[in-house]
Design a protein around this motif. Sequence first.
Motif, mmCIF file in Angstrom:
data_model
loop_
_atom_site.group_PDB
_atom_site.id
_atom_site.type_symbol
_atom_site.label_atom_id
_atom_site.label_comp_id
_atom_site.label_asym_id
_atom_site.label_seq_id
_atom_site.Cartn_x
_atom_site.Cartn_y
_atom_site.Cartn_z
ATOM 1 N N ARG A 37 0.859 -1.180 0.000
ATOM 2 C CA ARG A 37 0.000 0.000 0.000
ATOM 3 C C ARG A 37 0.895 1.230 0.000
ATOM 4 N NH1 ARG A 37 -3.015 -0.195 5.199
ATOM 5 N NH2 ARG A 37 -1.546 -1.821 5.830
ATOM 6 N N ALA A 38 0.502 2.242 -0.749
ATOM 7 C CA ALA A 38 1.272 3.480 -0.760
ATOM 8 C C ALA A 38 1.259 4.094 0.634
ATOM 9 C CB ALA A 38 0.690 4.448 -1.774
ATOM 10 N N TRP A 39 2.409 4.665 1.035
ATOM 11 C CA TRP A 39 2.554 5.247 2.366
ATOM 12 C C TRP A 39 3.288 6.579 2.220
ATOM 13 C CZ3 TRP A 39 -0.281 3.296 6.035
ATOM 14 C CH2 TRP A 39 -0.066 3.674 7.370
ATOM 15 N N PRO A 40 2.923 7.583 3.015
ATOM 16 C CA PRO A 40 3.507 8.917 2.804
ATOM 17 C C PRO A 40 4.985 9.006 3.174
ATOM 18 C CG PRO A 40 2.095 8.907 4.747
ATOM 19 C CD PRO A 40 1.883 7.583 4.068
ATOM 20 N N ALA A 41 5.612 10.083 2.718
ATOM 21 C CA ALA A 41 6.997 10.376 3.075
ATOM 22 C C ALA A 41 7.080 10.727 4.559
ATOM 23 C CB ALA A 41 7.524 11.519 2.223
ATOM 24 N N CYS A 51 28.789 -1.054 13.404
ATOM 25 C CA CYS A 51 28.817 -2.278 12.589
ATOM 26 C C CYS A 51 28.290 -2.093 11.175
ATOM 27 C CB CYS A 51 28.044 -3.398 13.287
ATOM 28 S SG CYS A 51 26.246 -3.207 13.285
ATOM 29 N N GLY A 52 27.611 -0.978 10.884
ATOM 30 C CA GLY A 52 27.118 -0.728 9.538
ATOM 31 C C GLY A 52 25.741 -1.300 9.246
ATOM 32 N N ALA A 53 25.040 -1.861 10.250
ATOM 33 C CA ALA A 53 23.701 -2.394 10.019
ATOM 34 C C ALA A 53 22.741 -1.258 9.668
ATOM 35 C CB ALA A 53 23.209 -3.134 11.258
ATOM 36 N N VAL A 54 21.835 -1.530 8.741
ATOM 37 C CA VAL A 54 20.878 -0.531 8.256
ATOM 38 C C VAL A 54 19.533 -0.786 8.910
ATOM 39 C CG1 VAL A 54 19.771 0.457 6.215
ATOM 40 C CG2 VAL A 54 22.115 -0.446 6.059
ATOM 41 N N GLN A 55 18.961 0.244 9.523
ATOM 42 C CA GLN A 55 17.701 0.030 10.242
ATOM 43 C C GLN A 55 16.968 1.346 10.458
ATOM 44 O OE1 GLN A 55 19.270 -1.115 14.495
ATOM 45 N NE2 GLN A 55 20.836 -1.355 12.911
ATOM 46 N N LYS A 56 15.694 1.241 10.819
ATOM 47 C CA LYS A 56 14.881 2.401 11.157
ATOM 48 C C LYS A 56 14.991 2.640 12.662
ATOM 49 C CE LYS A 56 12.755 2.182 7.026
ATOM 50 N NZ LYS A 56 11.731 1.156 6.922
ATOM 51 N N PHE A 62 7.642 5.907 14.378
ATOM 52 C CA PHE A 62 7.752 4.601 13.722
ATOM 53 C C PHE A 62 6.816 3.586 14.371
ATOM 54 C CE2 PHE A 62 9.647 0.339 13.582
ATOM 55 C CZ PHE A 62 9.730 0.135 12.219
ATOM 56 N N LEU A 63 6.800 3.523 15.696
ATOM 57 C CA LEU A 63 5.957 2.558 16.383
ATOM 58 C C LEU A 63 4.479 2.810 16.119
ATOM 59 C CD1 LEU A 63 7.880 2.330 19.775
ATOM 60 C CD2 LEU A 63 7.936 0.709 17.860
ATOM 61 N N ALA A 64 4.086 4.083 16.052
ATOM 62 C CA ALA A 64 2.690 4.403 15.751
ATOM 63 C C ALA A 64 2.343 4.008 14.312
ATOM 64 C CB ALA A 64 2.438 5.890 15.966
ATOM 65 N N GLU A 65 3.292 4.217 13.397
ATOM 66 C CA GLU A 65 3.041 3.866 12.001
ATOM 67 C C GLU A 65 2.858 2.367 11.820
ATOM 68 O OE1 GLU A 65 4.721 7.077 8.890
ATOM 69 O OE2 GLU A 65 6.219 5.693 9.678
ATOM 70 N N LEU A 220 14.237 -0.647 0.740
ATOM 71 C CA LEU A 220 14.463 0.403 1.733
ATOM 72 C C LEU A 220 13.216 1.253 1.966
ATOM 73 C CD1 LEU A 220 17.976 1.636 0.538
ATOM 74 C CD2 LEU A 220 17.500 0.179 2.518
ATOM 75 N N LEU A 221 12.286 1.233 1.026
ATOM 76 C CA LEU A 221 11.083 2.060 1.109
ATOM 77 C C LEU A 221 9.988 1.444 1.965
ATOM 78 C CD1 LEU A 221 10.897 2.968 -2.688
ATOM 79 C CD2 LEU A 221 11.657 4.485 -0.842
ATOM 80 N N ILE A 222 10.164 0.215 2.417
ATOM 81 C CA ILE A 222 9.092 -0.472 3.136
ATOM 82 C C ILE A 222 8.992 0.102 4.546
ATOM 83 C CG2 ILE A 222 8.192 -2.682 3.910
ATOM 84 C CD1 ILE A 222 9.720 -3.991 1.621
ATOM 85 N N ALA A 223 7.882 0.765 4.806
ATOM 86 C CA ALA A 223 7.735 1.552 6.030
ATOM 87 C C ALA A 223 7.785 0.712 7.286
ATOM 88 C CB ALA A 223 6.421 2.338 5.976
ATOM 89 N N ASP A 224 7.316 -0.543 7.230
ATOM 90 C CA ASP A 224 7.229 -1.364 8.435
ATOM 91 C C ASP A 224 8.389 -2.342 8.578
ATOM 92 O OD1 ASP A 224 5.567 -2.205 6.150
ATOM 93 O OD2 ASP A 224 5.234 -4.040 7.258
#
Length: 385
Positions: A37-41, A51-56, A62-65, A220-224
Motif C-alpha cells: 500500500r502506498a505510504w507517505p513520506a 557495525c554498519g547495520a541498516v535500520q529504522k 515509527f511505532l505508531a506507524e 528500503l522504502l518499506i515503512a514497516d
Amino acid sequence: MTKTAAVGDTACSICGTGVLEELTDYRNLRRVTSDCRAWPAGGRIGVCRSCGAVQKPADEVFLAEIEDIYRSYTIYHQAAGAEQAVFEQSSGLPASRSVKLLDTFRRHANLAPAGRMLDVGCGNGATLRAFGQVAPGWTKAGTEFDAKYRAEVESIPNTEPLHVGPIENVRGSFDVITMIHVLEHSGDPVAVLETLRGKLAPGGLLLIEVPHHPANPFELLIADHRTHFTADSMTRALVAAGFEIVSVDDDWIPKELSIVARPATGRAAGLPPNDPAAARTRVAASISWLRQTAARLRDLGSTGPIGLFGTSLAGTWLAAEAGDAIAFFVDEDPNRAGRTYLGRAVHTPADVPPGSRVFVGLPPAVAAGICSRLARAGVEFIPPG
C-alpha cells in the motif's frame, strides 16, 4: 552530498553498541507498506556507526506507524491471498515461491523422512503448505500474532492448531524452524533468534528468509521493515544469538537472502569486518537511484499514458509517484493478470495493447533481463536506465 545526522541515543539492534547515523535525504521519499500500500513520506533510516547495520530508529512515530499498518494488513491482496510467484529469468515461467525455497532447502539440509517443523509468522499458511509438499511425512505448526488466518492454517494436512501469541509460549521443540519475511519486522532480532534457538531440538536447523536491500533498493522504502539486512548484518545477529551459519545464499530467491543456521556447539565464529562507511555509501546510492527512477517515470508519463510492470512493492511505489500517467499494469503472475490494481487493468505481457510503452521499474539487472525477454514489435518495454 548525502546529508547525515546522529539519531539521538538510538542503539543498533544488531550489535547493541553503535549509534545510528541517519541519512536525512530518505525523509523526502514516499514509502510503501510490506503488504503493498502506498505510504507517505517522512520516514527515517540510519546506519550503525559501529557495525554498519541498516535500520529504522524505533521512535514513537515509527511505532505508531507500524501499529497503523498492521491494523489493516492484508497479505497478497493483489491476488486474493494467493502467494506471489517467482520467475525463471530466461523463460519467465512462474513457480511457487515457497515451494522453490523449501525444495532448495530440502536438498541442502538432507531432511529426515519425518520430524516436526514450526513456521514463525505463518500468515495464511503458504510456507506450511509448501513444506507439506516437499516433506509430506512431517508434522507442521505455525505461529501468528492474531487468529485472522486460523481456518486456512488449520485446514492444511498434518498441521497443529495455530499458536496465537508470543513464540515463547509455543510448547515443545522442533527439528526445523522457518521464519520467512518476519525478522526484518522485529525490533530486537537478536532476542527473537535467541528464543528460536531454545525451541530447536538437538541437530535442528533454522531457515530464515529476508529481503536483500543491496539487490533491491525498493526494499528500503518499506515503512514497516525495521532492519534492512545484508549477509554481514544477518551473520552478526545470528552469531550474537548463539548460532553458527550453515549457509548464506542470495540466489535461491531473486533479491532475497536465504540463511540456514544451527545452534553453535563450539567457539563463536568470527564476525565480518565492520565497514559502516561502505554501508552508508550503498544506502545513499540507493536513495539517489530511487529518486532518479521516479523522476524518469514522471518524465515519460508527461508525454502520454504509460504502463507499469509489476503489482508488488516497486509497482505500488512508482504508481504513487506517477499518478494519473499510469494507464495500466503488466504482470506475469497468473494469479494477478486479468484483475485490476489501483483501479487499473492488469495485463499479461502478451495482452499489452499495441503501441504501448511499459516502464519496467525494477533493479537494473532484473529490468534489463525482462525487457530483453519480453521485447516484441509494437510494444516498448523501458528499463529505468
